[in-house]
Design a protein around this motif. Sequence first.
Motif, PDB file in Angstrom:
ATOM      1  N   VAL A   1       0.072 -34.784 -14.526  1.00  0.00           N
ATOM      2  CA  VAL A   1       1.161 -35.332 -15.343  1.00  0.00           C
ATOM      3  C   VAL A   1       2.500 -35.040 -14.673  1.00  0.00           C
ATOM      4  O   VAL A   1       2.799 -33.887 -14.347  1.00  0.00           O
ATOM      5  CB  VAL A   1       1.135 -34.722 -16.755  1.00  0.00           C
ATOM      6  N   PRO A   2       3.318 -36.065 -14.450  1.00  0.00           N
ATOM      7  CA  PRO A   2       4.612 -35.838 -13.790  1.00  0.00           C
ATOM      8  C   PRO A   2       5.578 -35.094 -14.694  1.00  0.00           C
ATOM      9  O   PRO A   2       5.529 -35.202 -15.920  1.00  0.00           O
ATOM     10  CB  PRO A   2       5.107 -37.257 -13.500  1.00  0.00           C
ATOM     11  N   GLU A   3       6.457 -34.332 -14.062  1.00  0.00           N
ATOM     12  CA  GLU A   3       7.494 -33.621 -14.797  1.00  0.00           C
ATOM     13  C   GLU A   3       8.674 -34.558 -15.043  1.00  0.00           C
ATOM     14  O   GLU A   3       9.030 -35.359 -14.166  1.00  0.00           O
ATOM     15  CB  GLU A   3       7.960 -32.402 -14.005  1.00  0.00           C
TER      16      GLU A   3
ATOM     17  N   ALA B   1      12.850 -31.503  -5.568  1.00  0.00           N
ATOM     18  CA  ALA B   1      12.682 -31.714  -7.013  1.00  0.00           C
ATOM     19  C   ALA B   1      11.305 -31.337  -7.524  1.00  0.00           C
ATOM     20  O   ALA B   1      11.130 -31.165  -8.735  1.00  0.00           O
ATOM     21  CB  ALA B   1      12.967 -33.177  -7.357  1.00  0.00           C
ATOM     22  N   SER B   2      10.306 -31.229  -6.651  1.00  0.00           N
ATOM     23  CA  SER B   2       8.931 -31.062  -7.129  1.00  0.00           C
ATOM     24  C   SER B   2       8.163 -30.026  -6.315  1.00  0.00           C
ATOM     25  O   SER B   2       8.373 -29.889  -5.105  1.00  0.00           O
ATOM     26  CB  SER B   2       8.198 -32.410  -7.062  1.00  0.00           C
ATOM     27  N   GLN B   3       7.264 -29.346  -7.001  1.00  0.00           N
ATOM     28  CA  GLN B   3       6.326 -28.438  -6.350  1.00  0.00           C
ATOM     29  C   GLN B   3       4.904 -29.004  -6.350  1.00  0.00           C
ATOM     30  O   GLN B   3       3.997 -28.371  -5.826  1.00  0.00           O
ATOM     31  CB  GLN B   3       6.328 -27.083  -7.076  1.00  0.00           C
ATOM     32  N   ARG B   4       4.743 -30.190  -6.922  1.00  0.00           N
ATOM     33  CA  ARG B   4       3.402 -30.793  -6.944  1.00  0.00           C
ATOM     34  C   ARG B   4       3.000 -31.212  -5.537  1.00  0.00           C
ATOM     35  O   ARG B   4       3.709 -31.964  -4.866  1.00  0.00           O
ATOM     36  CB  ARG B   4       3.387 -32.023  -7.861  1.00  0.00           C
ATOM     37  N   LYS B   5       1.830 -30.779  -5.114  1.00  0.00           N
ATOM     38  CA  LYS B   5       1.388 -31.079  -3.755  1.00  0.00           C
ATOM     39  C   LYS B   5       1.235 -32.579  -3.527  1.00  0.00           C
ATOM     40  O   LYS B   5       1.613 -33.093  -2.470  1.00  0.00           O
ATOM     41  CB  LYS B   5       0.062 -30.364  -3.472  1.00  0.00           C
ATOM     42  N   GLU B   6       0.678 -33.289  -4.514  1.00  0.00           N
ATOM     43  CA  GLU B   6       0.427 -34.713  -4.310  1.00  0.00           C
ATOM     44  C   GLU B   6       1.728 -35.498  -4.182  1.00  0.00           C
ATOM     45  O   GLU B   6       1.822 -36.463  -3.409  1.00  0.00           O
ATOM     46  CB  GLU B   6      -0.435 -35.279  -5.439  1.00  0.00           C
ATOM     47  N   LEU B   7       2.764 -35.091  -4.913  1.00  0.00           N
ATOM     48  CA  LEU B   7       4.042 -35.786  -4.825  1.00  0.00           C
ATOM     49  C   LEU B   7       4.785 -35.411  -3.540  1.00  0.00           C
ATOM     50  O   LEU B   7       5.377 -36.273  -2.878  1.00  0.00           O
ATOM     51  CB  LEU B   7       4.903 -35.471  -6.045  1.00  0.00           C
ATOM     52  N   ARG B   8       4.730 -34.141  -3.169  1.00  0.00           N
ATOM     53  CA  ARG B   8       5.371 -33.717  -1.920  1.00  0.00           C
ATOM     54  C   ARG B   8       4.698 -34.391  -0.722  1.00  0.00           C
ATOM     55  O   ARG B   8       5.364 -34.794   0.233  1.00  0.00           O
ATOM     56  CB  ARG B   8       5.321 -32.186  -1.802  1.00  0.00           C
ATOM     57  N   ARG B   9       3.385 -34.499  -0.779  1.00  0.00           N
ATOM     58  CA  ARG B   9       2.658 -35.182   0.292  1.00  0.00           C
ATOM     59  C   ARG B   9       3.063 -36.651   0.365  1.00  0.00           C
ATOM     60  O   ARG B   9       3.273 -37.198   1.458  1.00  0.00           O
ATOM     61  CB  ARG B   9       1.154 -35.046   0.059  1.00  0.00           C
ATOM     62  N   ALA B  10       3.190 -37.288  -0.809  1.00  0.00           N
ATOM     63  CA  ALA B  10       3.597 -38.694  -0.837  1.00  0.00           C
ATOM     64  C   ALA B  10       5.002 -38.864  -0.248  1.00  0.00           C
ATOM     65  O   ALA B  10       5.263 -39.816   0.503  1.00  0.00           O
ATOM     66  CB  ALA B  10       3.552 -39.225  -2.269  1.00  0.00           C
TER      67      ALA B  10
ATOM     68  N   HIS C   1       4.080 -43.214  -3.553  1.00  0.00           N
ATOM     69  CA  HIS C   1       5.075 -42.266  -4.069  1.00  0.00           C
ATOM     70  C   HIS C   1       5.477 -42.631  -5.487  1.00  0.00           C
ATOM     71  O   HIS C   1       5.536 -41.763  -6.375  1.00  0.00           O
ATOM     72  CB  HIS C   1       6.305 -42.257  -3.161  1.00  0.00           C
ATOM     73  N   LEU C   2       5.733 -43.901  -5.730  1.00  0.00           N
ATOM     74  CA  LEU C   2       6.155 -44.332  -7.058  1.00  0.00           C
ATOM     75  C   LEU C   2       5.019 -44.177  -8.069  1.00  0.00           C
ATOM     76  O   LEU C   2       5.250 -43.815  -9.229  1.00  0.00           O
ATOM     77  CB  LEU C   2       6.634 -45.782  -7.001  1.00  0.00           C
ATOM     78  N   ALA C   3       3.775 -44.423  -7.621  1.00  0.00           N
ATOM     79  CA  ALA C   3       2.625 -44.292  -8.524  1.00  0.00           C
ATOM     80  C   ALA C   3       2.402 -42.832  -8.920  1.00  0.00           C
ATOM     81  O   ALA C   3       2.140 -42.523 -10.097  1.00  0.00           O
ATOM     82  CB  ALA C   3       1.375 -44.857  -7.858  1.00  0.00           C
ATOM     83  N   VAL C   4       2.487 -41.923  -7.952  1.00  0.00           N
ATOM     84  CA  VAL C   4       2.324 -40.502  -8.257  1.00  0.00           C
ATOM     85  C   VAL C   4       3.455 -40.030  -9.161  1.00  0.00           C
ATOM     86  O   VAL C   4       3.264 -39.203 -10.061  1.00  0.00           O
ATOM     87  CB  VAL C   4       2.266 -39.673  -6.953  1.00  0.00           C
ATOM     88  N   LEU C   5       4.645 -40.564  -8.934  1.00  0.00           N
ATOM     89  CA  LEU C   5       5.792 -40.216  -9.764  1.00  0.00           C
ATOM     90  C   LEU C   5       5.609 -40.727 -11.194  1.00  0.00           C
ATOM     91  O   LEU C   5       6.009 -40.071 -12.158  1.00  0.00           O
ATOM     92  CB  LEU C   5       7.054 -40.821  -9.145  1.00  0.00           C
TER      93      LEU C   5
END
Length: 338
Positions: A176-178, A272-281, A326-330
Amino acid sequence: MIRWWLYGVCVLILAMVVVGGATRLTESGLSITEWKPIHGVIPPLSEAEWEEELEKYRQIPEYQLINKGMSLDEFKFIFWWEWGHRLLGRFIGVAFFVPMVVFWASGRVEPWLKPRLVLGLVLGGLQGVVGWWMVASGLVERVDVSQYRLAVHLTLALIIFAYLFWIARRLTPLSVPEPIEQSRLTGVSVLVLGLVFVQIFLGGLVAGLNAGMTFNTWPLMDGKFIPDGLLIMEPAWLNFFENVLTVQFQHRMTAYVLMAAGIVLMFATFKASQRKELRRAGAHVGTFILLQALFGILTLLWHVPLSIALVHQGFAVVVLAASVDHLAVLKGAYPIRA
């Protein structure tokens, strides 16, 4: 299963973009002068049929003004490229339609997903019509296809890719995105995606005008960063679509803007994020845009060799995928619906 099916269709669209690029670079796109959606699957099977196809080709301006006297073997070379491009398009249609029917009939497609898949099917059919509309522009008064129609054809292909990839990514289980991620990153993420589409359209104009074959220096064009002659055509707006110098220049400038936006998005994501999947994107977006710029520069400096030119065209799809990802993970996964 639906997600992986859509990924598979996206891979086929990537292959289609590369084959389409080869068809353009080998000047093969006008070798088949008729649109036969069903019967066209079968290529010439006899010498007489080959001669018949060549005779049809002899009637168009490209043959009469550029390829006059072309041998049958030379014609076969360009014919097979165009035939393969059209066959792959038909295969993509089957690869989308048949599994969709199977999933639908077996009750595996949830009601909210059905109209989304139908829209994908409609877009695919529209792309076939646009493809013939493009080819038809080069059969009567021109020796090649309209750069406007080629750019529309390419852009629509990648709209379809992005649409299906967006659905597939959001069918993936995602954390779930922040809210802070979305508030800080959504605007720049949408901006990068929009710039990617603009750059794809401009790349279609470059291909349609063979603009990459000229001004093969970097970072200067004709000895200057901002060359003379950008607005020599009247009315002025025509330069942005038909002036070879201006079309290549705007493709270069948009690349610089896209690189800057991609780097900003990458660092903003890490902040802005610590989520690995978003940082990777975010890392993928920034890195892939820089790689694509390198491929573009090499394509230009080496005078558009087929190999690196196809890498440049195919990798544009990878950049697009990264931007959509990136937009989808966001955004997060589709909500579970009863």
